[in-house]
Motif scaffolding. Structure first.
Motif, PDB file in Angstrom:
ATOM      1  N   LEU A 241      32.812  20.981  27.699  1.00 60.42           N
ATOM      2  CA  LEU A 241      33.397  19.658  27.471  1.00 60.42           C
ATOM      3  C   LEU A 241      32.401  18.701  26.816  1.00 60.42           C
ATOM      4  O   LEU A 241      32.661  17.517  26.698  1.00 60.42           O
ATOM      5  CB  LEU A 241      33.906  19.078  28.788  1.00 60.42           C
ATOM      6  CG  LEU A 241      34.973  19.932  29.501  1.00 60.42           C
ATOM      7  CD1 LEU A 241      35.400  19.270  30.810  1.00 60.42           C
ATOM      8  CD2 LEU A 241      36.187  20.152  28.603  1.00 60.42           C
ATOM      9  N   HIS A 242      31.248  19.219  26.415  1.00 57.06           N
ATOM     10  CA  HIS A 242      30.236  18.465  25.668  1.00 57.06           C
ATOM     11  C   HIS A 242      29.885  17.137  26.351  1.00 57.06           C
ATOM     12  O   HIS A 242      30.049  16.058  25.758  1.00 57.06           O
ATOM     13  CB  HIS A 242      30.717  18.217  24.240  1.00 57.06           C
ATOM     14  CG  HIS A 242      31.171  19.446  23.529  1.00 57.06           C
ATOM     15  ND1 HIS A 242      30.304  20.406  23.051  1.00 57.06           N
ATOM     16  CD2 HIS A 242      32.421  19.915  23.234  1.00 57.06           C
ATOM     17  CE1 HIS A 242      30.978  21.393  22.486  1.00 57.06           C
ATOM     18  NE2 HIS A 242      32.267  21.130  22.596  1.00 57.06           N
ATOM     19  N   PRO A 243      29.375  17.189  27.585  1.00 53.46           N
ATOM     20  CA  PRO A 243      29.088  15.948  28.305  1.00 53.46           C
ATOM     21  C   PRO A 243      27.943  15.147  27.690  1.00 53.46           C
ATOM     22  O   PRO A 243      26.985  15.719  27.136  1.00 53.46           O
ATOM     23  CB  PRO A 243      28.718  16.447  29.709  1.00 53.46           C
ATOM     24  CG  PRO A 243      28.212  17.831  29.492  1.00 53.46           C
ATOM     25  CD  PRO A 243      29.046  18.385  28.371  1.00 53.46           C
ATOM     26  N   VAL A 244      28.058  13.835  27.795  1.00 51.23           N
ATOM     27  CA  VAL A 244      27.019  12.924  27.325  1.00 51.23           C
ATOM     28  C   VAL A 244      26.767  11.880  28.396  1.00 51.23           C
ATOM     29  O   VAL A 244      27.588  11.679  29.299  1.00 51.23           O
ATOM     30  CB  VAL A 244      27.410  12.219  26.009  1.00 51.23           C
ATOM     31  CG1 VAL A 244      27.597  13.228  24.887  1.00 51.23           C
ATOM     32  CG2 VAL A 244      28.669  11.363  26.184  1.00 51.23           C
ATOM     33  N   VAL A 245      25.628  11.225  28.294  1.00 46.75           N
ATOM     34  CA  VAL A 245      25.369  10.034  29.089  1.00 46.75           C
ATOM     35  C   VAL A 245      25.304   8.866  28.137  1.00 46.75           C
ATOM     36  O   VAL A 245      24.705   8.958  27.054  1.00 46.75           O
ATOM     37  CB  VAL A 245      24.064  10.160  29.922  1.00 46.75           C
ATOM     38  CG1 VAL A 245      22.845  10.364  29.052  1.00 46.75           C
ATOM     39  CG2 VAL A 245      23.889   8.943  30.836  1.00 46.75           C
ATOM     40  N   VAL A 246      25.989   7.764  28.503  1.00 45.57           N
ATOM     41  CA  VAL A 246      25.958   6.518  27.740  1.00 45.57           C
ATOM     42  C   VAL A 246      25.262   5.513  28.630  1.00 45.57           C
ATOM     43  O   VAL A 246      25.767   5.168  29.703  1.00 45.57           O
ATOM     44  CB  VAL A 246      27.382   6.047  27.393  1.00 45.57           C
ATOM     45  CG1 VAL A 246      27.332   4.795  26.524  1.00 45.57           C
ATOM     46  CG2 VAL A 246      28.158   7.157  26.692  1.00 45.57           C
ATOM     47  N   MET A 247      24.086   5.028  28.241  1.00 45.83           N
ATOM     48  CA  MET A 247      23.278   4.256  29.183  1.00 45.83           C
ATOM     49  C   MET A 247      22.645   3.035  28.532  1.00 45.83           C
ATOM     50  O   MET A 247      22.260   3.051  27.364  1.00 45.83           O
ATOM     51  CB  MET A 247      22.204   5.150  29.793  1.00 45.83           C
ATOM     52  CG  MET A 247      21.321   5.884  28.799  1.00 45.83           C
ATOM     53  SD  MET A 247      20.348   7.211  29.560  1.00 45.83           S
ATOM     54  CE  MET A 247      19.039   6.249  30.340  1.00 45.83           C
ATOM     55  N   GLY A 248      22.585   1.961  29.315  1.00 40.52           N
ATOM     56  CA  GLY A 248      21.981   0.717  28.862  1.00 40.52           C
ATOM     57  C   GLY A 248      22.474  -0.446  29.693  1.00 40.52           C
ATOM     58  O   GLY A 248      23.355  -0.287  30.539  1.00 40.52           O
TER      59      GLY A 248
END
Length: 255
Positions: A241-248
């Motif tokens: 599922l091609h996981p990502v983290v979006v952080m900030g």
């Protein structure tokens, strides 16, 4: 601030060779910039979650709420899982984590979990020792920990070297922080153990940025959540599922 100076030095020494922003050895910033296939809707078009924290199938948004056009453009079109880390402020060590999963109806939100990020907050140009977490969108491909694999779908490296000692910025013990970790693909070689210290951008740009078990205080550069939530992430994040983290921080993510 003077009270924390010895603890700052102790924490920096203890994590330098183990992760969480350390730079033990040298080695591109894997911030993802693949645009989505369609322009994001405005914030006004994004529906609100139900009281349970989940969007209903009928109201699930096509864009993850809270992400502005600049951030959203970096989320790959093939990503079906996104761990969204929203910092309280640019200089705050407090944040929240929500796992979003994309279905045929849109992005559905999980529970909101309390989290910590780096001691001094966030930066869009992370350097070793700056005590700030890197803002961006990064893939998640590799995991590991001191404890046995809890059923991770990501490749999991069980190793006794996932260990840290001493105390944190608030005097809290750090032991157990690396029982479970997920490598954030900032300045690292993907497809390797989180313990691999290759730094494509060089040692000066930091590395060893992980999701790991919370120790009750700010981190050196990582994002930390409760142990049970780390275990849940490991059991849920799926390479297919091609996981990502979006952080900030919230302001940066909203741009």
């Amino acid at each position: 601030m003077n009270r924390r100076t010895p603890q700052l030095a102790l924490l920096a020494a203890s994590v330098l060779l183990t992760g969480c922003g350390g730079a033990a050895v040298a080695g591109t910033e894997q911030s993802i910039s693949t645009p989505v296939s369609s322009p994001p809707p405005s914030a006004a078009q994004s529906p609100s979650p139900s009281p349970s924290g989940m969007f209903s199938a009928e109201s699930a948004p096509q864009q993850i709420p809270g992400l502005g056009p600049k951030t959203w453009a970096k989320v790959p079109a093939d990503a079906r899982q996104a761990v969204v880390v929203t910092g309280k402020g640019a200089n705050s060590a407090d944040s929240t984590v929500v796992l979003y999963q994309r279905t045929e109806n849109g992005w559905e939100a999980g529970e909101s979990w309390p989290a910590h990020n780096a001691f001094k907050g966030w930066t869009d140009h992370h350097n070793v020792g700056d005590l700030r977490s890197p803002i961006g969108v990064y893939s998640l491909t590799d995991a590991g920990g001191r404890l046995a694999d809890p059923g991770s779908k990501l490749p999991y490296d069980r190793d006794d070297n996932f260990v840290v000692s001493g105390t944190g910025f608030e005097g809290e013990p750090l032991a157990g922080s690396f029982d479970y970790v997920i490598a954030i693909n900032y300045n690292r070689k993907t497809g390797t153990s989180p313990l691999d210290w290759t730094r494509p951008m060089g040692a000066g740009r930091g590395g060893g940025i992980w999701l790991h078990v919370d120790h009750g205080g700010p981190t050196h550069g990582c994002v930390s959540i409760a142990k049970e939530h780390m275990k849940e992430l490991l059991q849920t994040l799926d390479p297919a599922l091609h996981p990502v983290v979006v952080m900030g921080d919230a302001t940066s993510l909203g741009r």
